[in-house]
Design an enzyme around this catalytic site. Structure first.
Site, PDB file in Angstrom:
ATOM      1  N   GLY A  52       3.943 -62.100   3.203  1.00  0.00           N
ATOM      2  CA  GLY A  52       4.857 -62.755   4.134  1.00  0.00           C
ATOM      3  C   GLY A  52       5.473 -61.840   5.172  1.00  0.00           C
ATOM      4  N   GLN A  53       4.831 -60.694   5.451  1.00  0.00           N
ATOM      5  CA  GLN A  53       5.386 -59.821   6.496  1.00  0.00           C
ATOM      6  C   GLN A  53       5.267 -60.529   7.845  1.00  0.00           C
ATOM      7  OE1 GLN A  53       3.620 -55.886   6.894  1.00  0.00           O
ATOM      8  NE2 GLN A  53       5.196 -55.231   8.355  1.00  0.00           N
ATOM      9  N   ASP A  86      20.190 -59.070   8.079  1.00  0.00           N
ATOM     10  CA  ASP A  86      19.116 -60.011   8.388  1.00  0.00           C
ATOM     11  C   ASP A  86      19.712 -61.248   9.063  1.00  0.00           C
ATOM     12  OD1 ASP A  86      16.010 -60.420   7.030  1.00  0.00           O
ATOM     13  OD2 ASP A  86      17.006 -62.169   7.914  1.00  0.00           O
ATOM     14  N   HIS A 115      10.232 -52.344   7.173  1.00  0.00           N
ATOM     15  CA  HIS A 115      11.640 -52.616   6.881  1.00  0.00           C
ATOM     16  C   HIS A 115      11.771 -52.834   5.386  1.00  0.00           C
ATOM     17  CE1 HIS A 115       9.509 -56.264   8.149  1.00  0.00           C
ATOM     18  NE2 HIS A 115      10.212 -56.914   7.227  1.00  0.00           N
ATOM     19  N   LEU A 116      12.808 -52.255   4.846  1.00  0.00           N
ATOM     20  CA  LEU A 116      13.125 -52.417   3.428  1.00  0.00           C
ATOM     21  C   LEU A 116      14.231 -53.463   3.335  1.00  0.00           C
ATOM     22  CD1 LEU A 116      12.852 -51.561   0.486  1.00  0.00           C
ATOM     23  CD2 LEU A 116      14.388 -49.645   0.960  1.00  0.00           C
ATOM     24  N   ASN A 142       7.707 -56.132   2.262  1.00  0.00           N
ATOM     25  CA  ASN A 142       6.599 -57.085   2.377  1.00  0.00           C
ATOM     26  C   ASN A 142       5.523 -56.454   3.262  1.00  0.00           C
ATOM     27  OD1 ASN A 142       7.839 -59.177   0.891  1.00  0.00           O
ATOM     28  ND2 ASN A 142       9.033 -59.797   2.670  1.00  0.00           N
TER      29      ASN A 142
HETATM   30  P1  5GP Z   1       9.458 -59.883   6.739  1.00  0.00           P
HETATM   31  O1  5GP Z   1       9.166 -61.355   6.608  1.00  0.00           O
HETATM   32  O2  5GP Z   1       8.607 -59.264   7.830  1.00  0.00           O
HETATM   33  O3  5GP Z   1       9.411 -59.113   5.466  1.00  0.00           O
HETATM   34  O4  5GP Z   1      10.979 -59.792   7.193  1.00  0.00           O
HETATM   35  C1  5GP Z   1      11.401 -59.926   8.505  1.00  0.00           C
HETATM   36  C2  5GP Z   1      12.868 -60.262   8.444  1.00  0.00           C
HETATM   37  O5  5GP Z   1      13.408 -60.093   9.749  1.00  0.00           O
HETATM   38  C3  5GP Z   1      13.147 -61.721   8.034  1.00  0.00           C
HETATM   39  O6  5GP Z   1      13.927 -61.723   6.854  1.00  0.00           O
HETATM   40  C4  5GP Z   1      13.888 -62.288   9.229  1.00  0.00           C
HETATM   41  O7  5GP Z   1      14.928 -63.174   8.867  1.00  0.00           O
HETATM   42  C5  5GP Z   1      14.402 -61.052   9.936  1.00  0.00           C
HETATM   43  N1  5GP Z   1      14.561 -61.207  11.373  1.00  0.00           N
HETATM   44  C6  5GP Z   1      13.674 -61.807  12.222  1.00  0.00           C
HETATM   45  N2  5GP Z   1      14.145 -61.752  13.482  1.00  0.00           N
HETATM   46  C7  5GP Z   1      15.340 -61.101  13.422  1.00  0.00           C
HETATM   47  C8  5GP Z   1      16.299 -60.735  14.427  1.00  0.00           C
HETATM   48  O8  5GP Z   1      16.143 -60.987  15.618  1.00  0.00           O
HETATM   49  N3  5GP Z   1      17.406 -60.071  13.984  1.00  0.00           N
HETATM   50  C9  5GP Z   1      17.606 -59.776  12.663  1.00  0.00           C
HETATM   51  N4  5GP Z   1      18.746 -59.137  12.359  1.00  0.00           N
HETATM   52  N5  5GP Z   1      16.723 -60.104  11.707  1.00  0.00           N
HETATM   53  C10 5GP Z   1      15.602 -60.754  12.078  1.00  0.00           C
END
Ligand code: 5GP
Ligand code: ZN
Length: 114
Positions: A93-94, A30, A100-101, A87
């Protein structure tokens, strides 16, 4: 999907630190880690959220979970423990709509989550 961030990471169009991959899933660090180990396990195929899963995706989801467990074990978190989270949609908070896990490990986690 051309405009999906994680599809672009899977395609190699956007750089990421990949820690594991096979023919079905890719796991990468992440960009804003919330724990010493914070890895995202994604399917190569675009699926927007858990709400879009079909019965035929069961093996794929199993592959994601087993990949996360293997990465956690490799990182030395199996005994002390680690957290895995999907999420889904706004209240959870998605922010990226390609499933993604989250695998988080290397520190003590609180419960309930915020
Ligand atoms: P969500 O909030 O949808 O459950 O998680 C999305 C995750 O993707 C977040 O933890 C965020 O830090 C990560 N993320 C967002 N943009 C990028 C990126 O460009 N590269 C990587 N490796 N992670 C990302
Ligand atoms: Zn995608």
């Amino acid at each position: 999907m051309a405009d999906c961030l994680f599809c672009r990471i899977v395609a190699g169009e956007i750089p990421a630190t990949i820690v594991y991959q096979n023919d079905q899933v890719v796991a990468f660090r992440d960009i804003t880690p919330q724990a010493p180990t914070h890895v995202l396990v994604v399917p190569r195929r675009h699926i927007a959220s858990l709400s879009d899963l079909a019965p035929g995706d069961d093996a794929l989801v199993g592959e994601m979970v087993r990949a996360a467990a293997g990465i956690a074990k490799e990182a030395g978190h199996a005994d002390r423990g680690y957290r895995t989270v999907f999420n889904t949609n706004a209240d959870a908070g998605q922010t990226v709509f390609h499933i993604h896990l989250h695998l988080l490990g290397g520190r003590k986690m609180g419960w309930p989550p915020g």
